[in-house]
Motif scaffolding. Sequence first.
Motif, PDB file in Angstrom:
ATOM      1  N   ILE A   1     -24.605 -21.756 -19.238  1.00 27.52           N
ATOM      2  CA  ILE A   1     -23.396 -22.584 -19.176  1.00 27.52           C
ATOM      3  C   ILE A   1     -23.640 -23.923 -19.871  1.00 27.52           C
ATOM      4  O   ILE A   1     -22.777 -24.418 -20.618  1.00 27.52           O
ATOM      5  CB  ILE A   1     -22.954 -22.780 -17.716  1.00 27.52           C
ATOM      6  CG1 ILE A   1     -22.418 -21.453 -17.152  1.00 27.52           C
ATOM      7  CG2 ILE A   1     -21.896 -23.879 -17.596  1.00 27.52           C
ATOM      8  CD1 ILE A   1     -22.104 -21.481 -15.672  1.00 27.52           C
TER       9      ILE A   1
ATOM     10  N   ARG B   1     -21.643 -25.421 -23.180  1.00 27.98           N
ATOM     11  CA  ARG B   1     -21.013 -26.749 -23.264  1.00 27.98           C
ATOM     12  C   ARG B   1     -21.469 -27.508 -24.500  1.00 27.98           C
ATOM     13  O   ARG B   1     -20.687 -28.257 -25.101  1.00 27.98           O
ATOM     14  CB  ARG B   1     -21.306 -27.553 -21.999  1.00 27.98           C
ATOM     15  CG  ARG B   1     -20.639 -26.980 -20.751  1.00 27.98           C
ATOM     16  CD  ARG B   1     -20.807 -27.932 -19.576  1.00 27.98           C
ATOM     17  NE  ARG B   1     -19.992 -29.126 -19.744  1.00 27.98           N
ATOM     18  CZ  ARG B   1     -20.378 -30.365 -19.398  1.00 27.98           C
ATOM     19  NH1 ARG B   1     -21.579 -30.571 -18.905  1.00 27.98           N
ATOM     20  NH2 ARG B   1     -19.563 -31.386 -19.559  1.00 27.98           N
TER      21      ARG B   1
ATOM     22  N   ALA C   1     -15.959 -27.339 -19.687  1.00 22.40           N
ATOM     23  CA  ALA C   1     -16.442 -26.865 -18.385  1.00 22.40           C
ATOM     24  C   ALA C   1     -15.342 -26.144 -17.617  1.00 22.40           C
ATOM     25  O   ALA C   1     -15.600 -25.170 -16.896  1.00 22.40           O
ATOM     26  CB  ALA C   1     -16.983 -28.039 -17.566  1.00 22.40           C
ATOM     27  N   SER C   2     -14.099 -26.595 -17.767  1.00 23.22           N
ATOM     28  CA  SER C   2     -12.984 -25.990 -17.031  1.00 23.22           C
ATOM     29  C   SER C   2     -12.652 -24.577 -17.503  1.00 23.22           C
ATOM     30  O   SER C   2     -11.885 -23.874 -16.855  1.00 23.22           O
ATOM     31  CB  SER C   2     -11.734 -26.871 -17.142  1.00 23.22           C
ATOM     32  OG  SER C   2     -11.386 -27.066 -18.498  1.00 23.22           O
TER      33      SER C   2
ATOM     34  N   ILE D   1     -14.870 -22.271 -17.692  1.00 26.08           N
ATOM     35  CA  ILE D   1     -15.950 -21.421 -17.180  1.00 26.08           C
ATOM     36  C   ILE D   1     -15.845 -21.290 -15.661  1.00 26.08           C
ATOM     37  O   ILE D   1     -15.570 -22.262 -14.959  1.00 26.08           O
ATOM     38  CB  ILE D   1     -17.321 -22.006 -17.551  1.00 26.08           C
ATOM     39  CG1 ILE D   1     -17.427 -22.215 -19.065  1.00 26.08           C
ATOM     40  CG2 ILE D   1     -18.458 -21.101 -17.061  1.00 26.08           C
ATOM     41  CD1 ILE D   1     -18.644 -23.003 -19.490  1.00 26.08           C
TER      42      ILE D   1
ATOM     43  N   THR E   1     -19.266 -29.475 -11.395  1.00 27.59           N
ATOM     44  CA  THR E   1     -18.760 -28.284 -10.723  1.00 27.59           C
ATOM     45  C   THR E   1     -17.686 -28.638  -9.716  1.00 27.59           C
ATOM     46  O   THR E   1     -17.600 -29.773  -9.244  1.00 27.59           O
ATOM     47  CB  THR E   1     -19.884 -27.543  -9.973  1.00 27.59           C
ATOM     48  OG1 THR E   1     -20.414 -28.402  -8.951  1.00 27.59           O
ATOM     49  CG2 THR E   1     -21.003 -27.122 -10.905  1.00 27.59           C
TER      50      THR E   1
ATOM     51  N   VAL F   1     -16.875 -26.827 -14.039  1.00 21.09           N
ATOM     52  CA  VAL F   1     -17.060 -25.394 -13.860  1.00 21.09           C
ATOM     53  C   VAL F   1     -16.592 -25.010 -12.462  1.00 21.09           C
ATOM     54  O   VAL F   1     -16.931 -25.673 -11.481  1.00 21.09           O
ATOM     55  CB  VAL F   1     -18.542 -25.013 -14.050  1.00 21.09           C
ATOM     56  CG1 VAL F   1     -18.787 -23.557 -13.662  1.00 21.09           C
ATOM     57  CG2 VAL F   1     -18.974 -25.260 -15.490  1.00 21.09           C
TER      58      VAL F   1
ATOM     59  N   TRP G   1     -10.038 -17.371 -16.323  1.00 20.29           N
ATOM     60  CA  TRP G   1     -10.804 -18.311 -17.134  1.00 20.29           C
ATOM     61  C   TRP G   1     -11.228 -17.621 -18.422  1.00 20.29           C
ATOM     62  O   TRP G   1     -11.420 -16.395 -18.445  1.00 20.29           O
ATOM     63  CB  TRP G   1     -12.066 -18.773 -16.394  1.00 20.29           C
ATOM     64  CG  TRP G   1     -11.814 -19.510 -15.129  1.00 20.29           C
ATOM     65  CD1 TRP G   1     -11.698 -20.860 -14.967  1.00 20.29           C
ATOM     66  CD2 TRP G   1     -11.667 -18.947 -13.818  1.00 20.29           C
ATOM     67  NE1 TRP G   1     -11.483 -21.167 -13.649  1.00 20.29           N
ATOM     68  CE2 TRP G   1     -11.457 -20.004 -12.911  1.00 20.29           C
ATOM     69  CE3 TRP G   1     -11.693 -17.644 -13.315  1.00 20.29           C
ATOM     70  CZ2 TRP G   1     -11.275 -19.809 -11.557  1.00 20.29           C
ATOM     71  CZ3 TRP G   1     -11.510 -17.441 -11.955  1.00 20.29           C
ATOM     72  CH2 TRP G   1     -11.302 -18.513 -11.087  1.00 20.29           C
TER      73      TRP G   1
END
Length: 559
Positions: A340, A344, A350-351, A353, A377, A478, A491
């Motif tokens: 992850i 990035r 991040a949103s 995932i 997160t 995330v 997602w």
Amino acid sequence: MTADAAEILQALDPDQREIAQALRGPVSVLAGAGTGKTRAITHRIAYGVRMGVYDPQRVLAVTFTRKAAGELQGRLRELGADGVRARTFHGAALAQLSHFWPQFVGGDAPQLLPGKVAAISQTVESLGMRLSGETLRDIAAEIEWRKVSMLSLDTYAQQLDQRPALAGVTPEKLIDIQERYTKLLEERRQIDFEDVLVLLSGMLEVEPRAALQVREQYRFFTVDEFQDVSPLQRHVLKLWLGARDDLCVVGDASQTIYSFAGASSSFLLRFGAEYPNAREFRLERNYRSTPPIVVSANRLMREKPGALQLSPMREGGDVVPQFEWFQTEQDEARAVAQAIAQARTRGVPASDIAVLYRTNAQSARIEEALTSQGVPTRVHGAQRFYDRADVRRAILLIRGQAKAGDDRPLFQVVSDMLRVVGWSAKPPEGAAERERWEALNSILSLADEMPPGTTIVQFSEELLARQRAQHEPKMEAVTLSAVHASKGLEWPHVHVVGLSEGIFPISHAQSEHDIEEERRLAYVAFTRARDTLLLSGFASAARVARQPSRFVGEAGVRP
């Protein structure tokens, strides 16, 4: 047909358009994952309003979570069907119960119990027993199952040999606990979540005037996620309808994941038998996922009862679902976090995932690994966005500024208000501070997305409408979520972790019925992904050797 009504239909594919134009009588929509069912039903309602068939005040759209109801309400508002109510079963029932209680019983309705476990714990102590927190939660689940299954204590007692055994609780003691729990609530004039539906159904059955008021208020019903209705919810719906049949139900038998809580897909699959004049439609064009993901999902549910055959509508998608096998859970968490973090650095937000897991206990290790990589997160379901103290304060300040009047550009006004509650242009380093910053920054991002010329007054009203509907803005983090809580979401990039026998499927799933429920849960997890689906599992946990989940191979995913 008016031009406005025709415009609504233009946004739909041929199958969705047929549904939108079926405005009267019983309608059943079997809608696969990613096929645009929410689009179809919201446009159907909006089209009915535009055509003058529906009075918006007499339409009730029902779903199962506040978030889903908020999304329905938001979409209906965008389509011009502002007066339509979108609520959960319990939300609609509680409003009706609170309205009717003073009329037909007298005084205020009993207070709603915030949660069962504390009351059950007191009940258990009064019987001289000591039970673990896990067993107390299991007892709460048994009470819920009994009530939504519409079983009296006597009838329930006769079926106890078919129910899961609870640690340290004999069948006789379980009945004693439930009797004492019921008496405790009566003494305190409290009701639990299920009692809302139980009491409302009783009131509608014995008070014709109450039933008449409801049926005069609501004439047209739409029920989403109909595969997850319980016998009690189905009973309340029938009381709302009376002798009428203006009902549209939408669901997917392959996404029935709450049968342990009393839900049954039989109401969806047998709808045509209950309403012989019902029209049935199917939505099988999948617009969400790449073809390889759709193929894996279809393989997982091949020839299962009620399963739909999804047809991928997206082109391309050369990245096939992948499976990685690790020695330990720690190894898996570190590898997922590193993947992850690398995504990035390639510019993936991040949103975009999500990491999905079978049980909430799995979230801590993943969250810790992501935090160590500096990845923000958010745990889905941990705390609702609008319940956060910092968010509530920010909205109050924005509403206050709207009342005071401020002609400056919207972005400037909102950013100034957010600075008062601790927002800054540069995100902080700490995980807790970063989560708070992301929540406030999502409000600023929403302001930035508003149409040019939007005033602070208009933005304030938009925020208030979203708060009432629990329509959350997107946070740049995330998402970590249990699979059960992920249904209805999607997602671009999804990691499904813990795909090991005994974890997913879970160890207590032994019967064929239970394994099939786990399979449907895996199907829900896989179909949350739009672009990439990354699966993983681990070989050993608590000195137990494990094998890869059967669902990985059955979906045709290879290491």
